[in-house]
Write a protein that holds these residues in place. Structure first.
Motif, PDB file in Angstrom:
ATOM      1  N   CYS A 271       1.708 -33.238   6.131  1.00  8.24           N
ATOM      2  CA  CYS A 271       3.055 -33.232   5.555  1.00  8.24           C
ATOM      3  C   CYS A 271       3.131 -32.442   4.260  1.00  8.24           C
ATOM      4  CB  CYS A 271       3.548 -34.661   5.330  1.00  8.24           C
ATOM      5  SG  CYS A 271       2.633 -35.564   4.066  1.00  8.24           S
ATOM      6  N   ASN A 272       1.979 -32.186   3.640  1.00  3.71           N
ATOM      7  CA  ASN A 272       1.915 -31.510   2.344  1.00  3.71           C
ATOM      8  C   ASN A 272       1.562 -30.045   2.551  1.00  3.71           C
ATOM      9  OD1 ASN A 272       1.405 -30.593  -0.242  1.00  3.71           O
ATOM     10  ND2 ASN A 272      -0.150 -32.115  -0.742  1.00  3.71           N
ATOM     11  N   HIS A 273       2.507 -29.154   2.263  1.00  6.71           N
ATOM     12  CA  HIS A 273       2.282 -27.727   2.475  1.00  6.71           C
ATOM     13  C   HIS A 273       1.121 -27.214   1.627  1.00  6.71           C
ATOM     14  CE1 HIS A 273       3.279 -23.669   3.667  1.00  6.71           C
ATOM     15  NE2 HIS A 273       3.409 -23.286   2.407  1.00  6.71           N
ATOM     16  N   THR A 274       0.830 -27.875   0.515  1.00  8.09           N
ATOM     17  CA  THR A 274      -0.275 -27.469  -0.348  1.00  8.09           C
ATOM     18  C   THR A 274      -1.629 -27.778   0.279  1.00  8.09           C
ATOM     19  OG1 THR A 274       1.150 -28.019  -2.234  1.00  8.09           O
ATOM     20  CG2 THR A 274      -1.165 -27.652  -2.711  1.00  8.09           C
ATOM     21  N   GLN A 276      -3.767 -27.174   2.655  1.00  4.50           N
ATOM     22  CA  GLN A 276      -4.086 -26.228   3.720  1.00  4.50           C
ATOM     23  C   GLN A 276      -5.249 -26.702   4.590  1.00  4.50           C
ATOM     24  OE1 GLN A 276      -2.238 -23.439   4.377  1.00  4.50           O
ATOM     25  NE2 GLN A 276      -0.863 -24.114   2.741  1.00  4.50           N
ATOM     26  N   GLU A 482       9.763 -27.559   3.971  1.00  2.00           N
ATOM     27  CA  GLU A 482       8.380 -27.747   3.530  1.00  2.00           C
ATOM     28  C   GLU A 482       8.384 -28.514   2.214  1.00  2.00           C
ATOM     29  OE1 GLU A 482       6.655 -23.888   3.166  1.00  2.00           O
ATOM     30  OE2 GLU A 482       6.236 -23.702   5.315  1.00  2.00           O
ATOM     31  N   SER A 484       5.636 -29.792  -0.966  1.00  2.00           N
ATOM     32  CA  SER A 484       4.334 -29.494  -1.526  1.00  2.00           C
ATOM     33  C   SER A 484       4.070 -30.425  -2.707  1.00  2.00           C
ATOM     34  CB  SER A 484       4.273 -28.041  -1.996  1.00  2.00           C
ATOM     35  OG  SER A 484       5.188 -27.840  -3.072  1.00  2.00           O
TER      36      SER A 484
END
Length: 487
Positions: A271-274, A276, A482, A484
């Protein structure tokens, strides 16, 4: 406001006294009546200028002792060193009908722990935390609470220029795993002991009589953490940034940032775009929760002074998680007994959901409407609301045949099962697109959707036919949203 200051009674090494930094022309955005009741306040009063000033940080109640706490932590599995309240200021604690609650202003200005940050929160993230805190409480998930959101037109730079806001959040304590790690890694055993004694005396007094209170503390926190993660998995919640500085010593959900609720089921969803690497994916929340407890055990080891006993204390995580998740899953499936084949039935269900990318919340909600007392000739039509969520209809039919057989095995009755399942399977969750709609309206000066969405989320298990649209599948544009770590 009758503030006490329990945390402020600790030695000065644990915090820095810091007054909030005022914001220009603050205004009221939203308040939670349910949270207000916990500290003896009337939510209607929170919109008046005096309260807006207090909960923005422009005025400080006479009995408050504002401070920012120091802590450290592991972030994405790596030791990050000193962190601390970089944009949060604790006013103090207030006694309520269910116990004391600390009130903390998030976004109230820079502190010595802000590092490279500006000490501010933006309206977008403040609304997200406010809504999710209260939504999780309504779902029965242990969590911090959110009292009120205030805003200001002062510009704050994130990815774009946004406006400032402050969310007042509440919890019995904001002490984290990282609060203990801070003293362990600085080789400060006396401060470590002081903090542990404070936590035990204030929040776990029953542990004070244990042969080794610090070992008992580790075991209890580990148990609570396992139960918390089971709640997350059962409602499809993903925290997004399970760093040790975001893990509560009370076993409650802490720090809402890049969170998300599962929509199209994917066990590896991030769920967290950061994130990776996917460290905090839905599937990884269970082992990461355990890893975080290991980090806490390492921090407490100088006090426990028995490595084998500490290791044994950590073993309660698996049992606590497994027992609670099994209990929650049986309730979600409407099963009142436990049989040998239940694990296989559930595994097949999750695989079917994965293969068909089925909406997590809608599946369990509609599963409660599945009928046993339906003729074979009418079964397909009766199953349609649930069946239509699947592309592979024959696979769905095969699984539901097994599920119906399991229900008949325990003499399940449709009407009673439907009531029981709808009481644990929410119809309404905080989908990202719903939050985004409320945020965009608020950014244009219309705060009505924040209040309306809150009222829906406060009753997640009720049908609320007047709000049916809030339970629908997300629109196509929502796939591009998105979040982050800056969210």
């Amino acid at each position: 406001m009758p503030f006490d200051n329990g945390f402020a009674e600790l030695p000065p090494a644990f915090y820095t006294r810091r007054m909030p930094t005022p914001l220009p022309a603050p205004y009221f955005v939203a308040a939670s009546a349910r949270a207000a009741q916990l500290v003896g306040l009337d939510a209607a009063d929170l919109a008046i200028d005096d309260f807006v000033a207090v909960f923005t940080g422009n005025e400080v109640p006479s009995r408050a002792q504002p401070l920012a706490a120091v802590y450290s932590g592991h972030q994405f599995g790596h030791w990050a060193g000193q962190l601390g309240d970089g944009r949060a200021i604790l006013l103090g604690d207030i006694a309520g009908p269910q116990g004391r609650m600390e009130l903390q202003l998030k976004g109230a200005g820079m502190t010595p722990y802000s590092r490279m940050g500006d000490g501010r929160a933006v309206l977008r993230s403040s609304i997200r935390e406010f809504l999710c805190s209260e939504a999780m409480a309504a779902l029965g998930v242990p969590t911090t609470r959110a009292l009120v959101v205030t805003g200001s037109n002062k510009g704050v730079i994130r990815e774009t220029m946004e406006t400032a806001a402050v969310v007042t959040r509440m919890a019995p304590s904001f002490v984290r795993f990282g609060s203990f790690e801070h003293w362990r890694y600085r080789d400060k055993p006396e401060e470590l002991r002081i903090l542990a004694d404070y936590v035990i005396k204030t929040f776990y007094p029953d542990l004070s009589g244990a042969p080794n209170p610090y070992l008992a503390l580790l075991e209890e926190v580990t148990r609570r953490t396992g139960i918390l993660i089971a709640h997350w998995q059962a409602v499809g919640f993903m925290h997004g940034v399970m760093n040790t500085d975001n893990m509560s010593i009370l076993g409650i959900t802490l720090d809402y940032g890049p969170f998300g609720f599962m929509e199209s089921f994917d066990v590896d969803h991030i769920c967290n775009h950061t994130d990776q690497g996917g460290r905090y994916s839905y599937a990884n929340q269970v082992p990461v929760g355990h890893w975080n407890c290991y980090a806490l055990a390492n921090a407490l080891l100088p006090l426990i002074d028995d490595q084998e006993a500490a290791q044994a204390a950590l073993d309660v995580y698996i049992d606590a998680y497994g027992t609670k998740f099994d209990e929650l899953l049986h309730a979600k499936l409407g099963l009142t007994t436990t049989h040998e084949g239940d694990r296989a039935l559930a595994d097949a269900m999750f695989q079917l959901m994965q293969d068909n990318k089925v909406d997590f919340t809608l599946f369990f909600r509609r599963l409660g409407d599945l009928r046993l007392d339906v003729a074979e000739s009418e079964r397909e039509a009766a199953d349609a609301p649930l069946r239509d969520l699947f592309l592979d209809r024959p696979a769905f039919d095969a699984w539901t045949a097994q599920y119906r057989a399991r229900l008949r095995q325990e003499g399940s009755v449709d009407a009673a099962r439907r009531v029981a399942m709808h009481a644990v399977n929410p119809k309404y969750i905080l989908r990202n697109y719903l939050a985004q709609v409320a945020i965009e309206k608020a950014q244009n000066g219309d705060y009505s959707e924040v209040a309306r969405l809150l009222s829906v989320l406060e009753r997640p298990f009720d049908d609320q036919p007047e709000h049916e649209a809030y339970a629908a599948l997300p629109p196509d544009w929502a796939a591009h949203l998105e979040v982050s770590c800056s969210s």
